[in-house]
Scaffold this active site. Structure first.
Site, PDB file in Angstrom:
ATOM      1  N   TYR A 178       0.852  -1.190   0.000  1.00  0.00           N
ATOM      2  CA  TYR A 178       0.000   0.000   0.000  1.00  0.00           C
ATOM      3  C   TYR A 178       0.883   1.233   0.000  1.00  0.00           C
ATOM      4  O   TYR A 178       1.908   1.280   0.694  1.00  0.00           O
ATOM      5  CB  TYR A 178      -0.910   0.038   1.231  1.00  0.00           C
ATOM      6  CG  TYR A 178      -1.668   1.343   1.375  1.00  0.00           C
ATOM      7  CD1 TYR A 178      -2.912   1.512   0.786  1.00  0.00           C
ATOM      8  CD2 TYR A 178      -1.104   2.418   2.066  1.00  0.00           C
ATOM      9  CE1 TYR A 178      -3.593   2.718   0.893  1.00  0.00           C
ATOM     10  CE2 TYR A 178      -1.782   3.624   2.167  1.00  0.00           C
ATOM     11  CZ  TYR A 178      -3.028   3.772   1.582  1.00  0.00           C
ATOM     12  OH  TYR A 178      -3.691   4.964   1.677  1.00  0.00           O
TER      13      TYR A 178
ATOM     14  N   GLU B  61      -3.363   7.626  -4.155  1.00  0.00           N
ATOM     15  CA  GLU B  61      -3.428   6.384  -3.383  1.00  0.00           C
ATOM     16  C   GLU B  61      -3.292   5.201  -4.326  1.00  0.00           C
ATOM     17  O   GLU B  61      -4.083   5.054  -5.257  1.00  0.00           O
ATOM     18  CB  GLU B  61      -4.737   6.287  -2.602  1.00  0.00           C
ATOM     19  CG  GLU B  61      -4.801   5.055  -1.719  1.00  0.00           C
ATOM     20  CD  GLU B  61      -6.097   4.967  -0.926  1.00  0.00           C
ATOM     21  OE1 GLU B  61      -6.036   4.857   0.305  1.00  0.00           O
ATOM     22  OE2 GLU B  61      -7.172   5.015  -1.557  1.00  0.00           O
TER      23      GLU B  61
END
Length: 396
Positions: A118, A206
């Protein structure tokens, strides 16, 4: 401003971030052509069909599927295009899918272990520095990781006046446990991602997951981007990516009229000049026993045209039981606003719900007199306390 995944990846690619090959399609037939094109370009025999909406969690709602044949591509695209996709971020009403992205499958076997990470880039408002937030636990809800295993969440703060330094990118790659070719690829990925964030004046990039392939390439398999609308004048090409079908129609209409509008769930519509005063007005509505139905800032130059546009937008909400107009006459005179309210009311016609107009500042008394003598179902107020009491009466 939010953009679609396929648009975000086109930006990433411009900045040197590796992304899987893929193209957008509006129909199942187009999706099939895209799949065939990808087969020729990359040799892929599997494809990922991904719904394009402005929301995360698409896979959980059935909006991301793997196709193992051309027939699957057509069938899955047919299922996804037109569906009302419900995810944790869309709410119960969901969003209608109008297009899909068909992407090459990069989860192919090889000598090295595949891995998902992530990574996001955003502003740390507490320190005034940009921040890379990253974790070894990619491909899942980062909120859940932060709650259950916070030690797996890392942060790297970057001074925007200096930019990202080589040692910082290497530290990110090291903390993610990469080595060899994958380490070098991750360093390049981090630098390129940060440069894309800064270069586009974004509020957030993101990537979940950042994917390490079986041959140690590092790429953005998914991408969610939020851009600073105030900076879009510097990025005409990105501004053109706006998809109004993904936005609230009323907010789109308000934007076209030059109004700042956000719909809320309450019963009192409010129209104010100035964002700070709008926030105070919403607090006042709560204290009077109501709930604000919207945030609506008509700006410093409120006139009959903007007031009428504001009225029409607020009245589209069936939950609104009263309207409070709260104007401070600094840049604009209160008597001018009052005349604008009267003119707008007459143009719209019979308004069934009570309207309270609170005017304070230059020519406030003259403005109140215009309202009171208009013969319309509009009540004037000068103080906040008086306005709050009249809102309470209107809701009774």
């Amino acid at each position: 401003m939010n953009i679609h995944e396929y648009q975000a990846k086109s930006i990433l690619k411009e900045y040197g971030v590796k992304v899987p090959a893929g193209y957008v399609a509006d129909t199942p037939e187009e999706a099939v052509e895209v799949a065939k094109k990808l087969n020729k370009e990359t040799g892929t025999k599997f494809w990922v069909v991904k719904a394009q909406i402005h929301a995360g969690g698409r896979g959980k709602g059935g909006g991301v599927k793997v196709a193992k044949s051309i027939e699957d591509v057509k069938s899955l695209s047919n299922d996804i295009i037109g569906m009302q996709l419900i995810t944790p971020q869309t709410g119960a009403e969901g969003k209608k899918v109008l297009k899909v992205m068909v992407q090459e499958d990069v989860y192919y076997p090889g000598e090295s272990e595949i891995k998902e990470y992530y990574m996001s880039v955003l502003l740390n408002r507490a320190t005034g520095k940009n921040m890379i937030m990253y974790s070894t636990e990619g491909g899942m809800d980062i909120e859940e990781v932060a709650e259950k295993t916070p030690e797996l969440i890392f942060q790297e703060e970057i001074d925007p006046s200096v930019g990202i330094q080589g040692f910082q990118a290497r530290r990110v790659a090291f903390n993610l446990g990469t080595s060899g070719k994958a380490f070098k690829e991750m360093v390049k990925f981090v630098v390129s991602l940060y440069n894309a964030y800064v270069g586009t004046d974004s509020e957030m990039f993101e990537i979940n997951p950042v994917f390490k392939t079986s041959d140690d390439q590092v790429m953005a398999v998914d991408a969610k981007v939020s851009l600073d609308e105030s900076a879009l004048y510097r990025h005409k090409d990105i501004a053109a990516m706006r998809d109004v079908t993904e936005e609230d129609p009323t907010e789109v209409e308000a934007s076209a009229a030059g109004l700042n509008y956000v719909k809320l769930d309450g019963n009192v519509g409010c129209m104010v000049n100035g964002a700070g005063l709008a926030m105070a007005t919403m607090d006042m509505i709560k204290l009077s026993g109501g709930d604000p139905a919207n945030f609506l800032d008509v700006g410093g130059g409120a006139n009959a045209t903007t007031v009428e546009a504001g009225f029409r937008i607020i009245l589209k909400d069936p939950n609104v039981k009263a309207i409070l107009i709260n104007v401070f006459g600094g840049i604009v005179r209160c008597d001018r606003v009052a005349n604008g309210v009267v003119e707008a009311y007459k143009n719209i016609g019979d308004i069934k719900i009570p309207i309270i107009v609170r005017l304070q500042g230059t020519n406030a008394e003259e403005g109140a007199k215009i309202i009171d003598e208009s013969g319309l179902k509009v009540t004037s107020a000068i103080t906040l306390k008086e306005a709050a009491e009249k809102v309470k009466i209107a809701l009774a």
